[in-house]
Design an enzyme around this catalytic site. Sequence first.
Site, mmCIF file in Angstrom:
data_model
loop_
_atom_site.group_PDB
_atom_site.id
_atom_site.type_symbol
_atom_site.label_atom_id
_atom_site.label_comp_id
_atom_site.label_asym_id
_atom_site.label_seq_id
_atom_site.Cartn_x
_atom_site.Cartn_y
_atom_site.Cartn_z
ATOM 1 N N GLY A 17 20.374 67.295 -22.618
ATOM 2 C CA GLY A 17 20.149 68.349 -23.516
ATOM 3 C C GLY A 17 18.944 68.985 -23.200
ATOM 4 N N GLU A 18 17.774 68.183 -22.657
ATOM 5 C CA GLU A 18 16.380 69.110 -22.316
ATOM 6 C C GLU A 18 16.791 69.995 -21.031
ATOM 7 O OE1 GLU A 18 16.326 66.172 -25.205
ATOM 8 O OE2 GLU A 18 16.811 65.487 -23.199
ATOM 9 N N TYR A 19 17.516 69.523 -20.385
ATOM 10 C CA TYR A 19 17.865 70.198 -19.112
ATOM 11 C C TYR A 19 18.470 71.486 -19.753
ATOM 12 C CZ TYR A 19 20.419 72.518 -15.117
ATOM 13 O OH TYR A 19 20.744 73.385 -14.193
#
Length: 411
Positions: free
Chosen positions: A59-61
């Site tokens: 998700g952060e990527y």
Amino acid sequence: MSFLYNIAIQATGLALKGIAPFNEKIKKGVLGRKETFSILKQNINEADKTLWFHCASLGEYEQGLPVFKALRAYYKNHKIVLSFFSPSGYEIRKNSPIADMVVYLTLDSKKNANTFLDIVKPELTVFVKYDIWPNILNQLKKRSLRAILISAVFRKNQPYFKFYGHFFKQALFAFEYIFTQNDSSKTLLESINYKNVSVSGDTRFDRVSSQLELDNNLPYIKTFKDNKLCIVAGSTWPEGERLLSNFINTNINLDVKYIIAPHNIKTGEILNLKSNLHCKTVLFSEKSNNNLKEAKVFIVDTIGILSKIYNYADIAYVGGALGNTGLHNTLEPAIFGIPVIIGNNYAKFPEAAAMILQGGMFSVANQTEFNDNLNQLIKNEALRLQSGQKNLQYVKENKGAVIQILNYLRI
């Protein structure tokens, strides 16, 4: 606190090794971290200039990707290291084209922090949202290496803002600048005298908006949909799949198609989902051997195509918030101008609260609420279209975080 933290890191390392033989995901992380330094040494020479991007998970990527792409294009002669802490991020994006090498971030011991930075020596480090590791960040500051944090979100119950949190607070001051998603996070940082902060918003809005510039055509999904109303359930977990399966089984005569993309694509779980559906169901892996037009349900037992599949949805359900796993990305369907149904555990997801308030998203806690909301959206075309447009407008209005970040970096 520093002493206790380092003891905890060592204990965590031992615990993970002990659990690894019994948990496939943890095992991948343990084995992957053993390879990190050798991968870096094989690919980075003393004369190389480098950038380092770190994300906790997938998700952060996805959140950081618009910034990563811009930096990749600008720093053409630099080698880029992309690190993940979670196997769910690493395994899916280990071949990411925005990086020259993708590795697991080693556990945050002082020794590992020093070894990592001795090899990489990044000119610029970009952390996304959180996953703030004190030892490595303090080493970045000690070495006068630039680091920024983007799309950050903070809450007052975190140790950075407690009387006992000095060690963790120091780590935040290793960032030369922090871009937050909201005003409350900025206020919290200012309360500990951190001044190099501004509210840029969430880079995910820029990320999902770029999806409209891509080719989102999937011919086999078009064939399956067959110009029928289509409901796409993305990143589902068993609790949400039960609601959807019950709805499908009790509304067999509805002229509606359903696409289900489970978060976990383990064979046993996929087959169990299929067996619970009392209608013609086809798996992605079986699509070549079936007449897709005849199927009512299409189960996606692969990864990497959900963002394109939403292009074919008239209504979306996004998983996670019915249980304790955390709500998955609701902006991905929202950018296609469709209404979205989610569970009721969305307190940590401000974008969900905003879309619910505006009338484009609907929260449900049980089967009855799920059925009522889905039936209403199926039968009321005006409501369906109006709700979807509210979601699209919300995404458009909140773009712009990437430009602010790149302006700061003078790119």
